[in-house]
Write a protein that holds these residues in place. Structure first.
Motif, PDB file in Angstrom:
ATOM      1  N   ARG A 289       0.982  -1.246   0.080  1.00 41.47           N
ATOM      2  CA  ARG A 289       0.064  -0.118  -0.146  1.00 41.47           C
ATOM      3  C   ARG A 289       0.821   1.291  -0.012  1.00 41.47           C
ATOM      4  N   VAL A 290       0.812   2.276  -0.760  1.00 38.68           N
ATOM      5  CA  VAL A 290       1.450   3.265  -1.102  1.00 38.68           C
ATOM      6  C   VAL A 290       0.502   4.268   0.288  1.00 38.68           C
TER       7      VAL A 290
ATOM      8  N   GLU B  26       8.010   7.685 -14.805  1.00 35.89           N
ATOM      9  CA  GLU B  26       6.681   7.954 -15.077  1.00 35.89           C
ATOM     10  C   GLU B  26       5.870   7.227 -14.114  1.00 35.89           C
ATOM     11  N   ARG B  27       6.002   5.779 -13.945  1.00 36.14           N
ATOM     12  CA  ARG B  27       5.058   5.119 -13.278  1.00 36.14           C
ATOM     13  C   ARG B  27       5.482   5.499 -11.463  1.00 36.14           C
ATOM     14  N   VAL B  28       6.345   5.810 -11.126  1.00 34.94           N
ATOM     15  CA  VAL B  28       6.547   6.136  -9.788  1.00 34.94           C
ATOM     16  C   VAL B  28       5.952   7.563  -9.381  1.00 34.94           C
ATOM     17  N   ALA B  29       5.982   8.485 -10.343  1.00 29.66           N
ATOM     18  CA  ALA B  29       5.687   9.706 -10.197  1.00 29.66           C
ATOM     19  C   ALA B  29       4.153   9.714 -10.297  1.00 29.66           C
ATOM     20  N   ALA B  30       3.443   8.760 -10.735  1.00 29.45           N
ATOM     21  CA  ALA B  30       1.922   8.808 -10.985  1.00 29.45           C
ATOM     22  C   ALA B  30       1.394   8.250  -9.646  1.00 29.45           C
TER      23      ALA B  30
ATOM     24  N   VAL C 271      -2.617   0.539  -4.283  1.00 25.57           N
ATOM     25  CA  VAL C 271      -2.089  -0.704  -4.053  1.00 25.57           C
ATOM     26  C   VAL C 271      -1.280  -1.034  -5.039  1.00 25.57           C
ATOM     27  N   VAL C 272       0.056  -1.527  -5.002  1.00 26.65           N
ATOM     28  CA  VAL C 272       1.073  -1.804  -6.036  1.00 26.65           C
ATOM     29  C   VAL C 272       1.728  -3.183  -5.812  1.00 26.65           C
TER      30      VAL C 272
ATOM     31  N   VAL D   9       7.314  -1.506 -10.415  1.00 25.90           N
ATOM     32  CA  VAL D   9       6.058  -1.091 -10.107  1.00 25.90           C
ATOM     33  C   VAL D   9       4.932  -0.957 -10.746  1.00 25.90           C
ATOM     34  N   ASP D  10       3.708  -1.828 -10.470  1.00 27.55           N
ATOM     35  CA  ASP D  10       2.590  -1.981 -11.193  1.00 27.55           C
ATOM     36  C   ASP D  10       1.341  -1.390 -10.106  1.00 27.55           C
TER      37      ASP D  10
END
Length: 319
Positions: free
Chosen positions: A10-11, A119-123, A129-130, A146-147
């Motif tokens: 979880r972020v 780009e994925r981290v910035a989003a 949940v990743v 990361v997805d």
């Protein structure tokens, strides 16, 4: 090769990285104020021993190297990091030994990535949940991959004005029973459950809001309980609210992130894109006249905390 950790996380939040060294120095009382790094003796009324302070000067000022005056000082902003909580594979028995440690937060840098990964981290947003792989270097974690799996959102607001009445009345019922923690289910006017409201005491000398935001007091079990009770994989909206006028903190897990209730709470407390902001006056009047659309929320009386006739949460009472 750096060691790696893979799992589902979880972020929990994104924040400036705390200055641990500065905190430690403050705890130790700070540096010795009687000396400086550039002098061999104590600083007295006449400056450092052996200084050229003119007689009669009111204050000694350390000379400034003119070469340093035009040099850029650089940014004082600390780097940002993600607060992550690993999600267990199955349910966690809260009475089992070590259950609390299952939700201990870990931290991953949020900056200095490249290419598609950047780009994925910035989003990433708090609440997502990743599935991720983290690499560890000198005790610091970085994303290797990361997805996003589910776009639940966490939103935090401190010192909020006008706390909705359902939370206030539920808290009064919790305190009347001598408890420090309570929970109720909220329902729409149609009687359908639309949220789980958890309430925690925030007594003087404590900082429950800060503990929840930092992950020291876990939110994940509350969300997991809601997910286990719902027959869907929909993203939730989780509001952590500390009212200015009351000594409690509310964690409100709204079942439908894109529904009217979540949009209204966002609008009421200024937490991102809301509901009323997109309506003109005629649409507001139409909604005000039609209260059977499930927008209102009240405490589920079957839970024992909803005996008050004034615990309706009117989503239009602050339009």
């Amino acid at each position: 090769m750096d060691p790696t950790t893979s799992g589902r996380f979880r972020v929990h939040d994104r924040r400036p990285r705390p200055d641990i060294d500065a905190t430690a120095n403050e705890a130790d009382g700070g540096a010795d104020t009687a000396k400086t790094a550039d002098t061999d003796g104590p600083i007295g009324a006449d400056g450092p021993a052996g200084s050229d302070r003119p007689a009669g000067a009111d204050e000694w000022t350390e000379p400034v190297d003119p070469r340093e005056e035009d040099e850029p000082s650089g940014s004082d902003d600390p780097p940002e990091e993600f607060v992550l909580v690993e999600i267990p594979d199955g349910s966690v028995d809260p009475t089992a030994p070590g259950a609390a440690e299952r939700y201990d937060p870990l931290y991953a840098t949020a900056e200095a990535y490249e290419g598609d990964l950047a780009e994925r981290v910035a989003a990433l947003e708090p609440g997502y949940v990743v599935d991720a792989t983290l690499a560890w270097t000198d005790g610091s974690a970085r994303f290797v991959d990361v997805d996003v799996v589910r776009e639940t959102r966490f939103r935090f607001a401190d010192d909020v004005e006008g706390m909705f009445e359902a939370a206030v009345e539920a808290w009064r019922a919790v305190r009347a029973e001598g408890e420090a923690v309570g929970s109720v289910t909220t329902r729409s006017n149609d009687g359908d459950p639309n949220g789980a409201l958890y309430l925690f005491a925030d007594a003087p000398g404590s900082d429950t809001f800060a503990d929840l935001r930092a992950g020291r007091l876990p939110i994940e079990p509350l969300v997991a309980r809601v997910n286990a009770s719902r027959a869907d994989d929909d993203p939730r909206e989780v509001f952590v609210l500390r009212p200015a006028a009351h000594e409690f903190v509310a964690v409100y897990v709204v079942f439908d992130r894109d529904g009217v209730l979540a949009q209204t709470v966002r609008d009421t407390y200024g937490l991102g894109s809301g509901f009323v902001a997109g309506l003109d006056a005629r649409e507001v009047e139409a909604l005000d006249a039609d209260r059977g659309d499930g927008a209102d929320t009240h405490v589920d009386e079957s839970r024992g905390n909803g005996d008050n006739d004034h615990d309706d949460f009117d989503p239009l009472d602050r339009v």
